[in-house]
Enzyme design. Sequence first.
Site, PDB file in Angstrom:
ATOM      1  N   GLY A   1     -10.744  24.651  81.547  1.00 26.78           N
ATOM      2  CA  GLY A   1     -10.448  23.786  82.689  1.00 26.78           C
ATOM      3  C   GLY A   1      -9.247  24.285  83.458  1.00 26.78           C
ATOM      4  O   GLY A   1      -8.415  25.026  82.933  1.00 26.78           O
TER       5      GLY A   1
ATOM      6  N   ASP B   1     -17.894  34.721  73.280  1.00 24.95           N
ATOM      7  CA  ASP B   1     -16.609  34.155  73.690  1.00 24.95           C
ATOM      8  C   ASP B   1     -15.762  33.802  72.460  1.00 24.95           C
ATOM      9  O   ASP B   1     -14.569  34.107  72.398  1.00 24.95           O
ATOM     10  CB  ASP B   1     -16.876  32.909  74.552  1.00 24.95           C
ATOM     11  CG  ASP B   1     -15.620  32.169  74.931  1.00 24.95           C
ATOM     12  OD1 ASP B   1     -14.962  32.573  75.905  1.00 24.95           O
ATOM     13  OD2 ASP B   1     -15.279  31.180  74.245  1.00 24.95           O
TER      14      ASP B   1
ATOM     15  N   LYS C   1     -12.007  35.421  70.990  1.00 29.57           N
ATOM     16  CA  LYS C   1     -10.833  34.609  70.640  1.00 29.57           C
ATOM     17  C   LYS C   1     -10.484  34.785  69.159  1.00 29.57           C
ATOM     18  O   LYS C   1      -9.313  34.887  68.802  1.00 29.57           O
ATOM     19  CB  LYS C   1     -11.111  33.136  70.940  1.00 29.57           C
ATOM     20  CG  LYS C   1     -11.286  32.856  72.434  1.00 29.57           C
ATOM     21  CD  LYS C   1     -11.849  31.460  72.663  1.00 29.57           C
ATOM     22  CE  LYS C   1     -12.133  31.188  74.121  1.00 29.57           C
ATOM     23  NZ  LYS C   1     -12.975  30.007  74.327  1.00 29.57           N
TER      24      LYS C   1
ATOM     25  N   GLY D   1     -21.927  21.517  84.900  1.00 28.70           N
ATOM     26  CA  GLY D   1     -20.809  22.464  84.967  1.00 28.70           C
ATOM     27  C   GLY D   1     -20.151  22.731  83.623  1.00 28.70           C
ATOM     28  O   GLY D   1     -19.107  23.370  83.552  1.00 28.70           O
TER      29      GLY D   1
ATOM     30  N   VAL E   1      -9.155  28.766  87.172  1.00 30.65           N
ATOM     31  CA  VAL E   1      -7.875  28.833  86.445  1.00 30.65           C
ATOM     32  C   VAL E   1      -6.731  29.240  87.374  1.00 30.65           C
ATOM     33  O   VAL E   1      -5.625  28.682  87.310  1.00 30.65           O
ATOM     34  CB  VAL E   1      -7.999  29.799  85.243  1.00 30.65           C
ATOM     35  CG1 VAL E   1      -6.667  29.940  84.530  1.00 30.65           C
ATOM     36  CG2 VAL E   1      -9.065  29.309  84.272  1.00 30.65           C
TER      37      VAL E   1
HETATM   38  N1  HSE Z   1     -16.395  29.291  78.145  1.00 31.50           N
HETATM   39  C1  HSE Z   1     -15.266  28.936  77.368  1.00 31.50           C
HETATM   40  C2  HSE Z   1     -15.612  27.724  76.507  1.00 31.50           C
HETATM   41  C3  HSE Z   1     -14.091  28.609  78.258  1.00 31.50           C
HETATM   42  O1  HSE Z   1     -16.688  27.145  76.670  1.00 31.50           O
HETATM   43  O2  HSE Z   1     -14.814  27.367  75.663  1.00 31.50           O
HETATM   44  C4  HSE Z   1     -12.787  29.200  77.892  1.00 31.50           C
HETATM   45  O3  HSE Z   1     -12.823  30.360  77.157  1.00 31.50           O
END
Ligand code: HSE
Length: 426
Positions: free
Chosen positions: A302, A201, A205, A187, A14
């Site tokens: 990304g 994750d 959020k 990846g 990033v």
């Molecule tokens: N690992 C996260 C995803 C990337 O797969 O959405 C950004 O938070």
Amino acid sequence: MKTVGVAILGLGVVGSGTYKILRDHREFYKQTQGVDLSVECVLEINKQKALDLGIEESKVSDNIAEIVSNPNVDIVVEVIGGVEPARSFVLAALHSGKSVVTSNKELFCKHWHELERAAKRTNAGLFFEASCVGGVPIIRTLIDGMQANVITNLTGIINGTTNYILTRMAREGSNYADILKDAQALGYAEANPAADVEGYDATYKLSILSSLAFHTKVPLDKIYREGIADLKTCDIAYGNELGYTLKLLAIGKNGKDGIEVRVHPAFIRKDHPLASVNDSFNAVYLKGDSVGDIMLYGRGAGDLPTGSAIVSDVIYAATHNDVKYATFKNTQQAEKGVKFITDFRSRYFIRFTAKDKAGVLAKVAGIFAKYNISIIDLIQKGEDCENIPIILITHETSEFSVRRALEKIGELEDVVSVDSMIRVEG
Ligand code: HSE
């Protein structure tokens, strides 16, 4: 023209994307924004990374104190990730009166209150568009575009890795472990995939997004979480037969009885707009009392998509003097008096294996009836086998009732196993 100095902490994926956007659009921003955004320094231990991007050696530092005391730096971009040392670095920048732009969802959802307090002390800006849903401008939408509305529902596919895995499981009929391995090789998934596949994750959020949407702090510990690692390909296929697509959803609802926040796999009808969000794409679906339903869609990760969100915050910070903080009381825990619903209501997809003999379904139906659970759809698979899978979909009912009913069903002599319970949304 005003020159605004930027420092980038970390030249990972990033950070590098952010640098490239700032470098390649410098003239464009001078013309369109009336400001010259100059990268004054980067914090990076691996000097070669910076040199490869064309950054002068004199601008590379491995010392945060040097960066936060640099008078030419106005805005510090933190793209290190994780809590420490990012937290200390961000606090040091805010203490020095520099505005901070971060993509760090874990840091932000766990320490937002602390960072905001530090920012307020020096009247510094604190921006976090890139922390949620990468390049999709969901934070600005919530902070500005949706402010006229009471938001009652926020449902999102906000993790690209899991969406990529589930899309491929559905398309190819392969199992979770094989697709995960492939996703790692390509990846799309980390070597240690836990943060994504176990739903952490997405909870980071959702904590940030639902706090903004519902104007109150929604701490992580209020969010129910389930990941995708135990999902079975056959359930995706059965769901498909019944007209559903399986997604890892982040769900926030705000109603008269309180707030419910949860991250878990869920079936949605194939004609729901979120059902066509595939591969590593993300989307957030919002319901506002004035605007109705809206959906934002795009790349959630990304280098350039996330860099796009960071640079838009940098531009905002460079072109606005007024600093805007959270519109709600930014506390560490939930505010007193705010109710969170744990026994939420949903429809359920249930699969169990039973002996193929007369009367089994009647006993199962009896248990559902006892818990006031009504069935919409039922399919029985297999012929001439001793044990058969039975799949059913319930009407909307309470989570706790379903769990209790399934416990009882599992105890029936003719039920071999209760295999799956997947919520059905929308
Ligand atoms: N690992 C996260 C995803 C990337 O797969 O959405 C950004 O938070």
